[in-house]
Design a protein around this motif. Structure first.
Motif, short mmCIF file in Angstrom:
data_model
loop_
_atom_site.label_atom_id
_atom_site.label_comp_id
_atom_site.label_asym_id
_atom_site.label_seq_id
_atom_site.Cartn_x
_atom_site.Cartn_y
_atom_site.Cartn_z
N SER B 7 -30.14 38.30 -1.25
CA SER B 7 -28.91 37.63 -1.68
C SER B 7 -27.92 38.64 -2.24
O SER B 7 -26.71 38.45 -2.13
CB SER B 7 -29.19 36.46 -2.64
OG SER B 7 -29.60 36.89 -3.87
N LYS B 10 -26.25 39.99 0.83
CA LYS B 10 -25.25 39.03 1.33
C LYS B 10 -23.98 39.11 0.49
O LYS B 10 -22.87 39.03 1.01
CB LYS B 10 -25.81 37.62 1.27
CG LYS B 10 -26.81 37.34 2.39
CD LYS B 10 -27.47 36.00 2.17
CE LYS B 10 -28.57 35.76 3.18
NZ LYS B 10 -29.47 34.69 2.76
N GLY B 11 -24.17 39.26 -0.83
CA GLY B 11 -23.02 39.31 -1.73
C GLY B 11 -22.16 40.53 -1.47
O GLY B 11 -20.94 40.47 -1.50
N THR B 13 -21.99 42.32 1.37
CA THR B 13 -21.42 42.42 2.70
C THR B 13 -20.47 41.27 3.03
O THR B 13 -19.79 41.31 4.04
CB THR B 13 -22.51 42.47 3.80
OG1 THR B 13 -23.35 41.33 3.62
CG2 THR B 13 -23.34 43.73 3.70
N TYR B 14 -20.40 40.26 2.20
CA TYR B 14 -19.45 39.18 2.46
C TYR B 14 -18.10 39.59 1.90
O TYR B 14 -18.02 40.09 0.78
CB TYR B 14 -19.92 37.87 1.81
CG TYR B 14 -19.10 36.69 2.29
CD1 TYR B 14 -19.41 36.05 3.46
CD2 TYR B 14 -18.00 36.26 1.55
CE1 TYR B 14 -18.64 35.00 3.92
CE2 TYR B 14 -17.23 35.20 2.00
CZ TYR B 14 -17.56 34.57 3.18
OH TYR B 14 -16.79 33.53 3.64
N ARG B 15 -17.04 39.38 2.68
CA ARG B 15 -15.72 39.78 2.20
C ARG B 15 -15.06 38.65 1.41
O ARG B 15 -14.12 38.01 1.86
CB ARG B 15 -14.83 40.21 3.37
CG ARG B 15 -15.19 41.61 3.87
CD ARG B 15 -14.08 42.18 4.71
NE ARG B 15 -13.61 41.24 5.71
CZ ARG B 15 -12.34 40.95 5.92
NH1 ARG B 15 -11.41 41.49 5.19
NH2 ARG B 15 -12.00 40.10 6.84
N GLY B 16 -15.60 38.39 0.23
CA GLY B 16 -14.99 37.40 -0.64
C GLY B 16 -13.77 38.02 -1.30
O GLY B 16 -13.52 39.21 -1.15
N ALA B 17 -13.02 37.22 -2.04
CA ALA B 17 -11.82 37.76 -2.68
C ALA B 17 -12.03 37.94 -4.18
O ALA B 17 -13.15 38.11 -4.63
CB ALA B 17 -10.64 36.86 -2.36
N GLN B 20 -15.05 36.29 -6.03
CA GLN B 20 -16.39 36.83 -5.84
C GLN B 20 -16.60 38.10 -6.66
O GLN B 20 -17.63 38.28 -7.30
CB GLN B 20 -16.62 37.13 -4.35
CG GLN B 20 -18.00 37.73 -4.12
CD GLN B 20 -18.29 37.99 -2.63
OE1 GLN B 20 -18.00 37.17 -1.79
NE2 GLN B 20 -18.85 39.15 -2.34
N TRP B 23 -16.92 37.38 -10.28
CA TRP B 23 -18.25 36.81 -10.56
C TRP B 23 -19.32 37.91 -10.62
O TRP B 23 -20.15 37.94 -11.52
CB TRP B 23 -18.58 35.76 -9.50
CG TRP B 23 -19.98 35.29 -9.50
CD1 TRP B 23 -20.53 34.39 -10.38
CD2 TRP B 23 -21.01 35.68 -8.60
NE1 TRP B 23 -21.85 34.20 -10.07
CE2 TRP B 23 -22.17 34.98 -9.00
CE3 TRP B 23 -21.07 36.55 -7.51
CZ2 TRP B 23 -23.38 35.13 -8.32
CZ3 TRP B 23 -22.27 36.68 -6.84
CH2 TRP B 23 -23.41 35.98 -7.25
#
Ligand code: SF4
Ligand code: FES
Lengths: 232, 128
Positions: B7, B10-11, B13-17, B20, B23
């Motif tokens: 997880s 995932k955090g 490599t995910y392109r959150g803004a 994210q 957080w």
């Protein structure tokens, strides 16, 4: 323009783990990622497996991770993806093959919030009338197409796949705040669980991912407040 | 453990803004503060060994340049964790403000910087 597609492939019959396949495609700037995937499937490698139906952003079947972000392949234009377009299946869902995941756990959560109108009383004059203001109260959450882009973009969901997830909460919101419905209590009870709304940490990935531009975190926040105030 | 590593992967490599990253930083600063508290308890406990070691820890070790730099990190951690906690509370009570969350994150960082910069100058002053 010529663009490199990097697609995360997985065939459960031959592969022990997923791998990256690379394909070159010729596309127009205004083609969509779905068109590029079709090019690969139709002209280069027919074994590429993906799900899509309407191709117009309304059925919700082609949500995937495009360049690191959840989106519908049929809504992202090639001109917006850069020189390399990297595509993988939605995260934290059981992978079936290539870009196809098992949506059943997602729909089980959807069913858990009773996503239908419940009202045992007969409507007065043949139909249930609703004021425009009352209809507007839940207008935003009626737009959901159950694509799962929001739920699978959520860090709380990656860490705990039992979390009911933003999509189910959006669907619950649509009925909890509908004044014709009488079962808000049942839905709120389901969402008050340890794996219910309280797992939301207001990370806002869902809002960014939603192809229908639903203010998902706001809907979740309103359900949290409804619970805190002891009802809707 | 494998699930935790996955997880985290995932955090990253995910392109959150902004949300994210705010957080992730909230979690990291929370962990940092918890680690500091353990260290604090241990260093106070050194008094039980004797006044000599206690004085060495507090007068020599804690005033050394690396400790001063860590102190600035601690300051950032505490300030950020507090400011971001306030942001989360505000959005929880007023969900309609969610649409301004990106701006709110930026305001929060400016507020943290306004307090952190002078405090860091005071902390690191003795090194120069
Ligand atoms: S809320 Fe948006 S992202 Fe989530 S399932 Fe519905 S349409 Fe998809
Ligand atoms: S194919 Fe229907 S939403 Fe993309």
């Amino acid at each position: 323009m010529r663009i490199k597609m990097r697609i995360r492939r997985f065939n459960p019959e031959t592969d022990s783990s997923p791998w990256w396949g690379e394909y070159w495609v010729d596309v127009e700037a205004t083609d969509r990622v779905l068109d590029a995937l079709h090019q690969v499937k139709w002209y280069q490698d027919g074994t590429l497996t993906l799900r899509r139906s309407c191709a117009h952003g309304i059925c919700g079947s082609d949500a995937m991770v495009i360049n690191g972000r959840n989106a519908l392949a049929c809504k992202v234009l090639m001109q917006d993806v850069g020189d390399v377009c990297q595509v993988e299946a939605l995260r934290s869902m059981p992978l079936i093959k290539d870009l196809v995941v098992d949506m059943e756990p997602f729909f089980a959560k959807y069913r858990a919030v009773l996503p239908y109108l419940i009202n045992e009383e007969l409507p007065a004059a043949g139909e249930r009338r609703q004021s425009q203001e009352a209809r507007a109260r839940f207008d935003d959450t009626t737009k959901c197409i159950l694509c799962a882009a929001c739920t699978t973009s959520c860090p709380s969901f990656w860490a705990n796949e039992d979390y009911i997830g933003p999509a189910a909460i959006v669907q619950a919101h649509r009925f909890i705040f509908d004044d014709r419905d009488t079962a808000a209590d049942l839905r709120l009870r389901a969402l008050n669980d340890v794996d219910g709304v309280w797992r939301c940490r207001t990370v806002f990935n869902c809002v960014q991912a939603c192809p229908r531009e639903i203010d998902v975190t706001r809907a979740i926040g309103e359900v949290k407040l409804a619970l805190m105030n002891g009802g809707d | 453990m494998a699930a935790l590593v996955e997880s985290i992967y995932k955090g990253i490599t995910y392109r959150g803004a902004e949300g994210q990253w705010a957080w992730i930083l909230h979690r990291a600063s929370g962990l940092g503060i918890a680690l500091f508290l353990y260290m604090h308890i241990v260093s106070i406990f050194v008094a039980a060994i004797g006044p000599g070691p206690y004085a060495w820890v507090h007068a020599t070790l804690y005033t050394s340049p690396p400790a001063k730099v860590l102190e600035v990190f601690l300051l950032f951690g505490v300030l950020y964790h507090a400011a971001n906690g306030m942001r989360i509370i505000i959005i929880d009570f007023f969900p309609t403000l969610g649409k301004y969350q990106r701006t709110i994150v930026r305001i929060e960082l400016v507020l943290v910087a306004v307090v952190l910069v002078p405090a860091a100058i005071i902390t690191l002053h003795s090194l120069f």
